[in-house]
Write a protein that holds these residues in place. Structure first.
Motif, mmCIF file in Angstrom:
data_model
loop_
_atom_site.group_PDB
_atom_site.id
_atom_site.type_symbol
_atom_site.label_atom_id
_atom_site.label_comp_id
_atom_site.label_asym_id
_atom_site.label_seq_id
_atom_site.Cartn_x
_atom_site.Cartn_y
_atom_site.Cartn_z
ATOM 1 N N SER A 9 0.827 -1.204 0.000
ATOM 2 C CA SER A 9 0.000 0.000 0.000
ATOM 3 C C SER A 9 0.861 1.253 0.000
ATOM 4 O O SER A 9 2.021 1.232 0.413
ATOM 5 N N GLY A 10 0.273 2.353 -0.500
ATOM 6 C CA GLY A 10 1.007 3.626 -0.539
ATOM 7 C C GLY A 10 2.012 3.636 -1.684
ATOM 8 O O GLY A 10 1.877 2.875 -2.647
ATOM 9 N N GLY A 11 3.037 4.475 -1.573
ATOM 10 C CA GLY A 11 4.052 4.575 -2.632
ATOM 11 C C GLY A 11 4.816 3.263 -2.764
ATOM 12 O O GLY A 11 5.142 2.638 -1.762
ATOM 13 N N ASP A 12 5.085 2.834 -3.984
ATOM 14 C CA ASP A 12 5.828 1.574 -4.143
ATOM 15 C C ASP A 12 7.309 1.799 -3.833
ATOM 16 O O ASP A 12 7.784 2.937 -3.794
ATOM 17 N N GLY A 40 -3.662 -2.779 -2.704
ATOM 18 C CA GLY A 40 -3.722 -2.247 -1.342
ATOM 19 C C GLY A 40 -5.128 -2.295 -0.748
ATOM 20 O O GLY A 40 -5.885 -3.247 -0.979
ATOM 21 N N TYR A 41 -5.464 -1.252 0.010
ATOM 22 C CA TYR A 41 -6.765 -1.240 0.695
ATOM 23 C C TYR A 41 -7.927 -1.190 -0.294
ATOM 24 O O TYR A 41 -9.033 -1.644 0.017
ATOM 25 N N GLN A 42 -7.680 -0.645 -1.487
ATOM 26 C CA GLN A 42 -8.732 -0.604 -2.507
ATOM 27 C C GLN A 42 -9.177 -2.025 -2.861
ATOM 28 O O GLN A 42 -10.370 -2.315 -2.921
ATOM 29 N N ALA A 71 -1.828 1.088 -4.147
ATOM 30 C CA ALA A 71 -2.791 2.166 -4.418
ATOM 31 C C ALA A 71 -2.889 3.066 -3.207
ATOM 32 O O ALA A 71 -2.548 2.678 -2.088
ATOM 33 N N ARG A 72 -3.345 4.278 -3.467
ATOM 34 C CA ARG A 72 -3.780 5.132 -2.362
ATOM 35 C C ARG A 72 -5.304 5.026 -2.387
ATOM 36 O O ARG A 72 -5.913 5.047 -3.455
ATOM 37 N N CYS A 73 -5.901 4.880 -1.244
ATOM 38 C CA CYS A 73 -7.334 4.577 -1.203
ATOM 39 C C CYS A 73 -8.058 5.483 -0.203
ATOM 40 O O CYS A 73 -8.173 5.146 0.983
ATOM 41 N N PRO A 74 -8.563 6.604 -0.669
ATOM 42 C CA PRO A 74 -9.282 7.526 0.226
ATOM 43 C C PRO A 74 -10.495 6.863 0.885
ATOM 44 O O PRO A 74 -10.841 7.175 2.026
ATOM 45 N N GLU A 75 -11.114 5.908 0.179
ATOM 46 C CA GLU A 75 -12.330 5.260 0.709
ATOM 47 C C GLU A 75 -12.054 4.508 2.012
ATOM 48 O O GLU A 75 -12.933 4.390 2.869
ATOM 49 N N PHE A 76 -10.810 4.000 2.136
ATOM 50 C CA PHE A 76 -10.490 3.234 3.349
ATOM 51 C C PHE A 76 -10.401 4.135 4.582
ATOM 52 O O PHE A 76 -10.409 3.666 5.716
ATOM 53 N N ARG A 77 -10.329 5.432 4.344
ATOM 54 C CA ARG A 77 -10.318 6.372 5.479
ATOM 55 C C ARG A 77 -11.719 6.580 6.044
ATOM 56 O O ARG A 77 -11.883 7.164 7.109
ATOM 57 N N THR A 78 -12.738 6.125 5.322
ATOM 58 C CA THR A 78 -14.125 6.309 5.778
ATOM 59 C C THR A 78 -14.604 5.053 6.502
ATOM 60 O O THR A 78 -14.115 3.940 6.239
ATOM 61 N N GLY A 101 4.192 -1.213 3.542
ATOM 62 C CA GLY A 101 3.956 0.164 3.103
ATOM 63 C C GLY A 101 4.571 1.170 4.051
ATOM 64 O O GLY A 101 5.446 0.823 4.862
ATOM 65 N N GLY A 102 4.100 2.393 3.973
ATOM 66 C CA GLY A 102 4.624 3.461 4.819
ATOM 67 C C GLY A 102 3.756 3.694 6.046
ATOM 68 O O GLY A 102 2.838 2.905 6.322
ATOM 69 N N ASP A 103 4.049 4.772 6.778
ATOM 70 C CA ASP A 103 3.327 4.991 8.038
ATOM 71 C C ASP A 103 1.837 5.256 7.826
ATOM 72 O O ASP A 103 1.018 4.950 8.691
ATOM 73 N N GLY A 104 1.466 5.795 6.652
ATOM 74 C CA GLY A 104 0.046 5.984 6.343
ATOM 75 C C GLY A 104 -0.659 4.646 6.269
ATOM 76 O O GLY A 104 -1.730 4.452 6.858
ATOM 77 N N SER A 105 -0.025 3.713 5.581
ATOM 78 C CA SER A 105 -0.604 2.368 5.456
ATOM 79 C C SER A 105 -0.698 1.690 6.826
ATOM 80 O O SER A 105 -1.672 0.980 7.115
ATOM 81 N N TYR A 106 0.288 1.931 7.661
ATOM 82 C CA TYR A 106 0.280 1.373 9.018
ATOM 83 C C TYR A 106 -0.952 1.875 9.775
ATOM 84 O O TYR A 106 -1.651 1.130 10.435
ATOM 85 N N GLN A 107 -1.154 3.195 9.664
ATOM 86 C CA GLN A 107 -2.258 3.816 10.398
ATOM 87 C C GLN A 107 -3.590 3.192 9.973
ATOM 88 O O GLN A 107 -4.448 2.922 10.811
ATOM 89 N N GLY A 108 -3.719 2.980 8.671
ATOM 90 C CA GLY A 108 -4.922 2.328 8.169
ATOM 91 C C GLY A 108 -5.092 0.940 8.776
ATOM 92 O O GLY A 108 -6.199 0.546 9.148
ATOM 93 N N SER A 109 -3.999 0.212 8.917
ATOM 94 C CA SER A 109 -4.096 -1.166 9.402
ATOM 95 C C SER A 109 -4.503 -1.228 10.873
ATOM 96 O O SER A 109 -5.024 -2.242 11.344
HETATM 97 P P1 ADP Z 1 2.253 5.448 2.846
HETATM 98 O O1 ADP Z 1 1.795 4.147 3.399
HETATM 99 O O2 ADP Z 1 3.294 5.270 1.790
HETATM 100 O O3 ADP Z 1 2.634 6.427 3.945
HETATM 101 P P2 ADP Z 1 -0.266 6.892 2.434
HETATM 102 O O4 ADP Z 1 -0.061 7.822 3.562
HETATM 103 O O5 ADP Z 1 -0.798 7.442 1.153
HETATM 104 O O6 ADP Z 1 1.028 6.072 2.024
HETATM 105 O O7 ADP Z 1 -1.285 5.767 2.942
HETATM 106 C C1 ADP Z 1 -1.669 4.709 2.105
HETATM 107 C C2 ADP Z 1 -3.132 4.368 2.323
HETATM 108 O O8 ADP Z 1 -3.327 3.964 3.676
HETATM 109 C C3 ADP Z 1 -4.106 5.522 2.128
HETATM 110 O O9 ADP Z 1 -4.446 5.750 0.783
HETATM 111 C C4 ADP Z 1 -5.304 5.034 2.931
HETATM 112 O O10 ADP Z 1 -6.051 4.103 2.207
HETATM 113 C C5 ADP Z 1 -4.644 4.327 4.101
HETATM 114 N N1 ADP Z 1 -4.559 5.228 5.270
HETATM 115 C C6 ADP Z 1 -3.626 6.150 5.545
HETATM 116 N N2 ADP Z 1 -3.896 6.807 6.687
HETATM 117 C C7 ADP Z 1 -5.059 6.289 7.144
HETATM 118 C C8 ADP Z 1 -5.886 6.534 8.284
HETATM 119 N N3 ADP Z 1 -5.576 7.452 9.199
HETATM 120 N N4 ADP Z 1 -7.005 5.791 8.432
HETATM 121 C C9 ADP Z 1 -7.342 4.856 7.531
HETATM 122 N N5 ADP Z 1 -6.619 4.581 6.436
HETATM 123 C C10 ADP Z 1 -5.493 5.273 6.243
#
Ligand code: ADP
Length: 319
Positions: A9-12, A40-42, A71-78, A101-109
């Motif tokens: 997930s996130g940047g490759d 990714g989350y998509q 992928a970057r997936c805005p929908e997974f933030r909802t 992935g990166g810290d954004g992907s971690y946060q999603g997980s």
């Molecule tokens: P990276 O993982 O490289 O830091 P991003 O910050 O774009 O990349 O995060 C990748 C994906 O992780 C996002 O497109 C989104 O789907 C998910 N994500 C990031 N932050 C959150 C969050 N706070 N809550 C839910 N999902 C998130």
């Protein structure tokens, strides 16, 4: 833990493929069923989930990018998106996930972990900027790409007796700039972590040229400003003839280096071990040359610290 899944997930980053390979092979070796999630989350939301075989991950250890796509997936933030993802996880009877992935992907997980699906993060980003680990997958490959570019640009800089400004990636971190600058013998390195005045930069460039230096290489980390912006600023202070080179996305691609392949293998295998212990909300990392797992929150709530001793050393060596 019977069935696990892996996604990128996130940047490759180069190293993601060998990490997928390690998760799949280590999982199967341990008697688990391993599934792959595409995009990714998509893909998790859309149910693009398939069983992985030993053969699926054959012939990818040497490939950049990610065979599972990212992928970057805005929908997974909802909440709606997260609900759909959780439904798919249930439907496919997945007991745990490895998130590369990166810290954004971690946060999603963490959302999934908090809903009872243990997730373990493997750091995959060329920027080396994830708090809690000394290394992120892709950094070494990107670094070598940048150093190769510097060497080539230096040939032209020398032939034409010019100052070259090279813009490198790194988001808000100066790791790529500092390591590449030190390895490439750059005269000046601009990083977000250090605020150096234009006067001091110009003074250093001029003292170099007054002692006969025919060319200069200036590395600008994208987190400071763009290479072109810096060239404009420099123009206000000196009549030096400069050229700008923006390395861009070539830094994200290419065959993973030996270091990235080894680290990816170790990180991926460790992630499976942590899941087998039933642990979630953990991130895999490198600390003092040891592969460790730590609280994932540290990775997105903590602050990444660049080793500034290398920055200072590069200054000492480029007088
Ligand atoms: P990276 O993982 O490289 O830091 P991003 O910050 O774009 O990349 O995060 C990748 C994906 O992780 C996002 O497109 C989104 O789907 C998910 N994500 C990031 N932050 C959150 C969050 N706070 N809550 C839910 N999902 C998130």
């Amino acid at each position: 833990m019977k069935r696990i899944a892996v996604l990128t997930s996130g940047g490759d980053a180069p190293g993601m493929n060998p990490a997928i390979r390690a998760v799949v092979r280590k999982g199967i070796y341990e008697g688990l069923e391993v599934y792959g999630v595409y995009n990714g989350y998509q893909g998790l939301i859309e149910g693009k989930i398939e069983p992985m075989t030993l053969g699926f991950v054959g012939d990818i250890i040497q490939r950049g990018g990610t065979k599972l796509y990212s992928a970057r997936c805005p929908e997974f933030r909802t909440e709606e998106g997260q609900k759909r993802a959780l439904e798919q996880i249930k439907k496919h009877q997945i007991d745990g996930l490895v998130i590369i992935g990166g810290d954004g992907s971690y946060q999603g997980s963490m959302v999934l972990t908090n809903h009872g699906i243990p997730c373990v993060g493997v750091p995959g980003t060329i920027d080396n900027d994830i708090p809690g680990t000394d290394y992120t997958l892709g950094f070494d490959t990107a670094l070598n790409t940048v150093v190769e570019a510097i060497d080539k640009i230096r040939d032209t800089a020398t032939s034409h007796e010019r100052t070259f400004i090279i813009e490198v990636m790194g988001r808000d971190a100066g790791d790529i700039a500092v390591w590449a600058g030190l390895a490439g013998g750059a005269e000046t390195i601009l990083i977000p972590e250090v605020n150096e005045s234009m006067e001091s930069i110009v003074q250093r460039l001029e003292s170099g040229s007054s002692r006969g230096k025919k060319h200069s290489i200036i590395i600008v980390a994208e987190g400071v400003m763009s290479g072109n912006e810096f060239a404009d600023k420099l123009k206000e202070h000196t009549a030096m003839d400069t050229r700008v080179s923006v390395l861009g996305h070539i830094q994200r691609g290419g065959t993973p280096s030996a270091r990235d392949r080894v680290m990816a293998s170790q990180f991926g295998a460790k992630a499976v071990e942590v899941l087998l212990q039933g642990k979630g909300g953990r991130a895999i990392g490198l600390r003092h040359n040891q592969i460790v797992d730590y609280d994932m929150k540290e990775a997105f709530e903590g602050k990444h610290e660049l080793d500034l001793s290398m920055y200072h050393l590069s200054k000492e060596l480029s007088i």
